[in-house]
Design an enzyme around this catalytic site. Structure first.
Site, mmCIF file in Angstrom:
data_model
loop_
_atom_site.group_PDB
_atom_site.id
_atom_site.type_symbol
_atom_site.label_atom_id
_atom_site.label_comp_id
_atom_site.label_asym_id
_atom_site.label_seq_id
_atom_site.Cartn_x
_atom_site.Cartn_y
_atom_site.Cartn_z
ATOM 1 N N LYS A 22 0.829 -1.214 0.000
ATOM 2 C CA LYS A 22 0.000 0.000 0.000
ATOM 3 C C LYS A 22 0.864 1.265 0.000
ATOM 4 O O LYS A 22 0.639 2.179 -0.801
ATOM 5 C CB LYS A 22 -0.895 0.010 1.245
ATOM 6 C CG LYS A 22 -1.581 1.338 1.513
ATOM 7 C CD LYS A 22 -2.443 1.280 2.739
ATOM 8 C CE LYS A 22 -1.784 1.686 4.022
ATOM 9 N NZ LYS A 22 -1.525 3.124 4.177
ATOM 10 N N ASN A 23 1.854 1.298 0.896
ATOM 11 C CA ASN A 23 2.614 2.533 1.044
ATOM 12 C C ASN A 23 3.559 2.793 -0.117
ATOM 13 O O ASN A 23 4.131 3.881 -0.229
ATOM 14 C CB ASN A 23 3.364 2.539 2.375
ATOM 15 C CG ASN A 23 2.404 2.702 3.550
ATOM 16 O OD1 ASN A 23 1.228 3.042 3.346
ATOM 17 N ND2 ASN A 23 2.880 2.469 4.748
ATOM 18 N N CYS A 117 -4.917 12.400 13.327
ATOM 19 C CA CYS A 117 -5.623 11.134 13.204
ATOM 20 C C CYS A 117 -5.453 10.362 14.501
ATOM 21 O O CYS A 117 -4.838 10.851 15.442
ATOM 22 C CB CYS A 117 -5.127 10.340 12.006
ATOM 23 S SG CYS A 117 -3.451 9.771 12.194
ATOM 24 N N ARG A 122 0.657 14.151 13.656
ATOM 25 C CA ARG A 122 1.221 13.978 12.307
ATOM 26 C C ARG A 122 1.406 15.273 11.519
ATOM 27 O O ARG A 122 0.677 15.560 10.565
ATOM 28 C CB ARG A 122 0.384 12.968 11.520
ATOM 29 C CG ARG A 122 0.319 11.643 12.241
ATOM 30 C CD ARG A 122 -0.362 10.578 11.477
ATOM 31 N NE ARG A 122 0.460 10.010 10.436
ATOM 32 C CZ ARG A 122 0.054 9.038 9.635
ATOM 33 N NH1 ARG A 122 -1.166 8.566 9.769
ATOM 34 N NH2 ARG A 122 0.835 8.545 8.723
ATOM 35 N N ASP A 308 4.410 0.497 12.205
ATOM 36 C CA ASP A 308 3.215 -0.148 11.647
ATOM 37 C C ASP A 308 3.094 -1.620 12.047
ATOM 38 O O ASP A 308 2.104 -2.271 11.711
ATOM 39 C CB ASP A 308 3.201 -0.012 10.115
ATOM 40 C CG ASP A 308 2.864 1.411 9.673
ATOM 41 O OD1 ASP A 308 2.521 2.243 10.544
ATOM 42 O OD2 ASP A 308 2.945 1.689 8.461
ATOM 43 N N ARG A 400 -8.768 -0.341 4.669
ATOM 44 C CA ARG A 400 -7.893 0.667 4.044
ATOM 45 C C ARG A 400 -6.570 0.045 3.616
ATOM 46 O O ARG A 400 -5.982 0.461 2.627
ATOM 47 C CB ARG A 400 -7.589 1.797 5.050
ATOM 48 C CG ARG A 400 -8.741 2.742 5.294
ATOM 49 C CD ARG A 400 -8.269 3.925 6.111
ATOM 50 N NE ARG A 400 -6.950 4.338 5.625
ATOM 51 C CZ ARG A 400 -5.984 4.823 6.386
ATOM 52 N NH1 ARG A 400 -6.170 4.999 7.663
ATOM 53 N NH2 ARG A 400 -4.831 5.157 5.867
#
Ligand code: UD1
Length: 426
Positions: A22-23, A117, A122, A308, A400
């Site tokens: 994803k990233n 978030c 962030r 993560d 997500r």
């Protein structure tokens, strides 16, 4: 809203494939749509809601995108728009990736300022500082970032914040610098595998980036970039999550499509905790023949232990014998999942940016809530190891970043169903 009902006490066994990262795909798709003058085709693209959100952002800017299975086709347009509105950016912080490429390509950008978030404030000061170093004038007004520059000009910069290198700022500034006049040197650059994948994609488009995979990136500006075809790197965090899921269920799972170089610190900590990892050239077999041991974990930028994977590791250590301490150094407020794990019978104590984990012999199923995507993943993993049923709500966080999580886990022995609010199977 959908929920996952996880039946506990299952043991995972079999082979599970890892999807594309994803990233990596998010900035790569941005580069393809904005910086390039012709069509790009990306392979190994995961089907995630974050990818759908990014496609909406890119289409709002004027690009055409089509996703067929794992192939994403991206056609940039000549008259691209320069504004990324609040309604789209608020859905996904990574939309900030359009900022650097828009200024580099169009000379101006108007991008909604991303909010905080569930894992902390962030900030984006490093993104702005990096673009200013390249000569952009940047202003923040009425919730928007306005940036402009006739042409960006290469320079040397140190792009490091108080918590170390920034993945997002490195990607944003590196993308912008590909079209700048002259040479840019980014010191203190992030070294995550997805940053290297982005750099390799940019080079395939005609950019000239040296030092890929190191903390000093040298980018010689070029006048034009063209579309290309690219195979997106596999997702280290999805792979790490499956490794933890295998270990927490005392399973025997082959995680296919990952290399040890993508997950050095996670592999090291799992082995230290007693998990057996058997690597070959396609992936890793994960087995857990004995009681897990407590280990201490510090999250730091790559090649250290990734933030993560912090939540998933915490879930695993709940069932290890002894006391573990996890220190979160990247997203310092990222601990909402600790309270949810305590609801399942864990013994976790929060102390500033540390969590002290006293291992327990078992967890018990409970209704719990996903607060972010990795927090959601640990609740599913803990639910598989717990006695009884765990109901994980706010599944949209998990979707997500994990493609069909329950389908993949069910294919190796989990018992998870997705229901809507009325309890109907989906
Ligand atoms: C990316 C990942 C996210 C991961 C994080 C760290 C994507 C889409 N998201 O997020 O999953 O958790 O890397 O590996 O790739 N910081 C500043 N100023 C800035 C930017 C960041 O102080 O301008 C700080 C952050 O608050 C944080 C640290 O630097 O403490 C690292 O953040 P960063 O690497 O930028 O994370 P993201 O790119 O947002």
């Amino acid at each position: 809203m959908e929920k996952l009902i996880v039946k506990g006490g299952t043991r995972l066994e079999g082979t599970v494939p890892v999807s594309g990262c994803k990233n990596a795909v998010l900035p790569i798709a941005v580069a393809a749509a904005i910086l390039s003058d012709s069509v790009s085709v990306l392979h190994n693209v995961p089907n995630l809601t974050d990818v759908a959100t990014l496609r909406a952002v890119l289409e709002e800017l004027g690009a055409t995108t089509k996703l067929k299975d794992t192939m994403l086709y991206i056609e940039p347009v000549n008259h691209i728009a320069y504004e990324a509105p609040y309604d789209l950016v608020r859905k996904m912080r990574a939309s900030i990736y359009v900022l650097g490429p828009l200024v580099a390509k169009l000379g101006r950008a108007k991008v909604s300022f991303p909010g905080g978030c569930a894992i902390g404030p962030r900030p984006i000061d490093l993104h702005i500082q990096g673009l200013e170093s390249l000569g952009a004038q940047v202003q923040v007004e009425k919730g928007y970032i306005f940036a402009q520059a006739e042409r960006l000009v290469g320079t040397e910069m140190y792009l490091m914040g108080q918590h170390g290198p920034s993945v997002g700022a490195t990607a944003n500034v590196m993308m912008a610098a590909t079209l700048a006049e002259g040479t840019t040197v980014i010191r203190g650059a992030a070294r995550e595998p997805h940053i290297s994948d982005l750099a390799q994609f940019l080079n395939a488009m005609g950019a000239n980036i040296e030092g890929i995979g190191t903390s000093v990136l040298t980018i010689h500006g070029v006048k034009q970039l063209r579309g290309t075809e690219h195979n997106v790197i596999s997702d280290d965090i999805e792979a790490g999550t499956f490794m933890v899921a295998a270990a927490i269920t005392n399973g025997d799972v082959y995680v296919e499509g990952i290399t040890p170089q993508q997950l050095p610190a996670v592999s090291e900590k799992l082995v230290e905790a007693g998990v057996e990892l058997d690597w070959d050239d396609k992936g890793v077999r994960v087995t857990t023949p004995r009681q897990l041991k407590a280990v201490d974990v510090n999250t730091v930028p790559f090649p250290g232990f990734p933030t993560d994977m912090q939540a998933q590791m915490m879930g695993l250590l709940c069932l290890a014998s002894g006391t573990s301490v996890i220190t979160e150094n990247v997203h310092t407020d990222r601990f909402i999942h600790a309270a949810e794990l305590n609801r399942m019978g864990a013994d976790l104590m929060l102390d500033g940016r540390k969590v002290v984990i006293n291992g327990v012999s078992h967890l018990s199923g409970a209704p719990v809530m996903a607060s972010d995507l990795r927090a959601g993943a640990v609740l599913v993993a803990a639910g598989m190891a717990a006695a009884g049923e765990t109901v994980v709500s706010r599944v949209y966080h998990i979707d997500r970043g994990y493609e069909a999580i329950e389908k993949k886990l069910n294919s190796i022995g989990a018992d998870i169903i997705r229901v809507n609010d009325d309890g109907e199977d989906l």
